[in-house]
Design a protein around this motif. Structure first.
Motif, PDB file in Angstrom:
ATOM      1  N   LEU A 135     -17.817  22.813  18.372  1.00 16.12           N
ATOM      2  CA  LEU A 135     -18.402  21.940  19.384  1.00 16.12           C
ATOM      3  C   LEU A 135     -19.913  22.017  19.230  1.00 16.12           C
ATOM      4  CD1 LEU A 135     -17.954  20.199  22.003  1.00 16.12           C
ATOM      5  CD2 LEU A 135     -18.342  22.327  23.282  1.00 16.12           C
ATOM      6  N   THR A 136     -20.551  20.887  19.008  1.00 12.78           N
ATOM      7  CA  THR A 136     -21.995  20.859  18.816  1.00 12.78           C
ATOM      8  C   THR A 136     -22.682  20.194  20.003  1.00 12.78           C
ATOM      9  OG1 THR A 136     -22.022  18.702  17.716  1.00 12.78           O
ATOM     10  CG2 THR A 136     -21.618  20.645  16.328  1.00 12.78           C
ATOM     11  N   LYS A 137     -23.986  20.341  20.044  1.00 13.51           N
ATOM     12  CA  LYS A 137     -24.754  19.667  21.086  1.00 13.51           C
ATOM     13  C   LYS A 137     -24.579  18.151  20.984  1.00 13.51           C
ATOM     14  CE  LYS A 137     -28.283  23.294  21.553  1.00 13.51           C
ATOM     15  NZ  LYS A 137     -27.569  24.310  20.763  1.00 13.51           N
ATOM     16  N   ILE A 158     -21.378  17.122  22.616  1.00 19.41           N
ATOM     17  CA  ILE A 158     -21.462  17.125  24.082  1.00 19.41           C
ATOM     18  C   ILE A 158     -22.204  15.885  24.565  1.00 19.41           C
ATOM     19  CG2 ILE A 158     -22.404  18.347  26.093  1.00 19.41           C
ATOM     20  CD1 ILE A 158     -21.895  20.961  24.562  1.00 19.41           C
ATOM     21  N   ASP A 196     -26.123  27.114  28.617  1.00 21.32           N
ATOM     22  CA  ASP A 196     -24.968  26.477  27.992  1.00 21.32           C
ATOM     23  C   ASP A 196     -23.907  27.492  27.585  1.00 21.32           C
ATOM     24  OD1 ASP A 196     -26.676  27.562  26.129  1.00 21.32           O
ATOM     25  OD2 ASP A 196     -26.756  25.788  24.830  1.00 21.32           O
ATOM     26  N   ALA A 197     -24.296  28.523  26.859  1.00 19.29           N
ATOM     27  CA  ALA A 197     -23.328  29.456  26.289  1.00 19.29           C
ATOM     28  C   ALA A 197     -22.898  30.551  27.250  1.00 19.29           C
ATOM     29  CB  ALA A 197     -23.912  30.084  25.018  1.00 19.29           C
ATOM     30  N   THR A 216     -17.128  30.902  22.454  1.00 21.96           N
ATOM     31  CA  THR A 216     -16.093  30.294  23.288  1.00 21.96           C
ATOM     32  C   THR A 216     -16.124  31.001  24.631  1.00 21.96           C
ATOM     33  OG1 THR A 216     -14.668  29.762  21.401  1.00 21.96           O
ATOM     34  CG2 THR A 216     -13.622  29.865  23.575  1.00 21.96           C
ATOM     35  N   PHE A 234     -16.369  24.995  26.788  1.00 24.83           N
ATOM     36  CA  PHE A 234     -17.199  25.327  25.630  1.00 24.83           C
ATOM     37  C   PHE A 234     -16.318  26.136  24.682  1.00 24.83           C
ATOM     38  CE2 PHE A 234     -20.527  24.010  28.392  1.00 24.83           C
ATOM     39  CZ  PHE A 234     -21.647  23.736  27.600  1.00 24.83           C
ATOM     40  N   ARG A 245     -15.697  27.097  20.749  1.00 24.09           N
ATOM     41  CA  ARG A 245     -16.355  27.179  19.433  1.00 24.09           C
ATOM     42  C   ARG A 245     -17.690  26.416  19.462  1.00 24.09           C
ATOM     43  NH1 ARG A 245     -13.635  27.043  13.952  1.00 24.09           N
ATOM     44  NH2 ARG A 245     -14.700  29.063  13.766  1.00 24.09           N
ATOM     45  N   TYR A 246     -18.493  26.741  20.414  1.00 27.37           N
ATOM     46  CA  TYR A 246     -19.779  26.069  20.622  1.00 27.37           C
ATOM     47  C   TYR A 246     -20.854  26.684  19.722  1.00 27.37           C
ATOM     48  CZ  TYR A 246     -24.131  24.776  22.977  1.00 27.37           C
ATOM     49  OH  TYR A 246     -25.392  24.324  23.263  1.00 27.37           O
ATOM     50  N   ARG A 247     -21.493  25.840  18.928  1.00 27.95           N
ATOM     51  CA  ARG A 247     -22.552  26.292  18.029  1.00 27.95           C
ATOM     52  C   ARG A 247     -23.845  26.435  18.823  1.00 27.95           C
ATOM     53  NH1 ARG A 247     -21.203  24.328  12.012  1.00 27.95           N
ATOM     54  NH2 ARG A 247     -22.787  25.918  11.653  1.00 27.95           N
ATOM     55  N   THR A 248     -24.325  27.669  18.955  1.00 25.88           N
ATOM     56  CA  THR A 248     -25.515  27.925  19.760  1.00 25.88           C
ATOM     57  C   THR A 248     -26.805  27.564  19.028  1.00 25.88           C
ATOM     58  OG1 THR A 248     -25.778  30.208  18.977  1.00 25.88           O
ATOM     59  CG2 THR A 248     -24.320  29.834  20.892  1.00 25.88           C
TER      60      THR A 248
END
Length: 450
Positions: free
Chosen positions: A91-93, A96, A269-270, A312, A321, A323-326
């Motif tokens: 999941l990328t910005k 979203i 976000d994370a 996650t 969120f 597998r969110y790429r920080t």
């Protein structure tokens, strides 16, 4: 009397405050203080159970994930290990931004709009539910208690987020007074403002400091320059977050205020990802958060190897969120901490840095003072601010269809108001802003020494 008042706040007033808001913070903090001592295997079993629940809810109630799971053939019911999560896309910005409504659960209630601080140059709007807020507050609360600091102990917060600074209404001011939390804005740090900050800290004698490492280090340096003694106040810990903590900052803050420095890592976000314990371990909030480290190709890396931090958050069922790429770079650690907690460790966090900028009159400001001028302008997709000198600042903009040409003048005016009316502001529209070697954007670069 201080101990009695802290007990009243921590055991009566704050729990009542949280119940009125519909939060389960107190119950969750108690659970976290029990689970932190579990063996790693038991913590991993709880992670798997909560992951299955999150994925099942996402499939049924979240349009984005319902479509995604169908497209890639992912069945939450077949997840047998946490590692099975690796079969899902990240999941990328950008994802979203493009699917903001579809990421909301169709049964979610009371969602609150939130946004990141824009440190990557890419402002992000998203939504959080009460469950997520409760878990994040409980995790932070647990971490402060590691250092002997509880809700209700006096604290000084040096911060610059407009979310905090724009809500100083009567209710918020009353709550902060009850909790004994005093906010010092990190935007402008002139000599006179820093003198006032030192006086406030000495008068309040807080049990903890909380803020950006660069801000607390600047205050510490100013105290030393002025010859103001700050190490006799009984401060128990200085919490730092939102930027990379450098060794020289840790040493300066600790020396000046006479207390240890505790590093924290996370974001709006994370979530609250990790915090340092008194034994020096950066413990991941593993009951709530799964952390993966991946390379440029998206492959999961083993402990000891640096890569992008992917998160996650298991308490984000209302707006998942997964597998969110920080965009941050870090390294996992496979050792155990000397404190005895079973929580896994982050060995290193790389790529976070918020610079100061210097106005034409010599006033030192947190870089966020400039970021917020540009960040919320409609149509700005990415940006980078480069302070070339005290008289010249460049702004690189990547804009989208919503951007209005009249916003250029507003950006120039806003930056000049902070940097000085005589500063030349040059704005350049570009198709792309190159990344740093770390893989992140640097949203602000100052070539002027504070």
């Amino acid at each position: 009397m201080s101990g009695a008042y802290t007990w009243l706040v921590a055991h009566v007033l704050f729990p009542l405050h949280e119940r009125l808001k519909g939060h389960d913070t107190v119950k969750l903090r108690r659970r976290l203080e029990e689970s932190q001592w579990w063996p790693r295997e038991k913590i991993e079993a709880i992670q798997l159970l909560r992951l299955r629940r999150l994925l099942a809810r996402a499939q049924v109630h979240v349009p984005y994930y319902r479509a995604l799971f169908a497209r890639v053939g992912f069945d939450p019911g077949r997840v047998e290990r946490v590692a099975d999560l690796g079969s899902l896309p990240f999941l990328t910005k950008a994802d979203i931004r493009a699917n903001l409504e579809a990421l909301k659960a169709d049964d979610a209630q009371g969602l609150a709009r939130s946004n990141t601080g824009g440190s990557s140059g890419e402002p992000l709007i998203f939504f959080i539910g009460k469950q997520r807020v409760s878990h994040d507050v409980a995790a932070k609360w647990r971490a402060t208690r590691w250092w002997g600091v509880d809700i209700g102990d006096p604290e000084i917060v040096v911060w610059g987020s407009p979310i905090e600074l724009s809500r100083q209404d009567r209710l918020r001011a009353w709550r902060d007074r009850v909790l004994r939390s005093h906010l010092l804005p990190a935007f402008e740090m002139s000599q006179a403002r820093l003198d006032g900050y030192l006086a406030t800290i000495r008068r309040m004698r807080p049990h903890m400091l909380f803020g950006y490492p660069s801000s607390l280090a600047l205050i510490a340096q100013h105290a030393e320059k002025r010859g103001v003694v700050m190490h006799d106040l009984g401060i128990r810990v200085a919490f730092v977050t939102s930027e990379r903590l450098y060794d020289h900052q840790r040493e300066t803050i600790s020396r000046t205020f006479g207390c240890p420095v505790a590093n924290g890592y996370g974001g709006r976000d994370a979530g609250f990802i990790a915090h340092e314990c008194p034994a020096g371990g950066m413990h991941i909030t593993a009951e709530d958060i799964l952390v993966e480290i991946v390379d440029e190709a998206g492959r999961v890396l083993p402990p000891g190897e640096a890569g992008e931090i992917v998160v996650t958050h298991l308490a984000t069922g209302d707006f998942p969120f997964i597998r969110y790429r920080t965009g941050d770079v870090g390294v996992l650690d496979d050792r155990s901490c000397a404190c005895g907690r079973g929580l896994p460790l982050l060995k290193e966090i790389q790529g976070r840095n918020t610079d100061f900028v210097v106005a034409q009159d010599g006033t030192v400001m947190h870089g966020l003072a400039l970021i917020y001028v540009v960040r919320d302008v409609p149509g700005v997709a990415q940006f980078k601010i480069v302070q070339e000198s005290a008289e010249f600042t460049r702004v690189l903009l990547v804009t989208g269809p919503e951007f209005q040409e009249t916003s250029l003048a507003a950006i120039r005016t806003g930056l000049a108001r902070r940097l000085g009316s005589g500063v030349k502001i040059e704005i350049e529209r570009v198709a792309e802003i190159p990344r740093e070697a770390s893989g992140k954007y640097r949203y602000i670069v100052s070539k002027v020494a504070p």
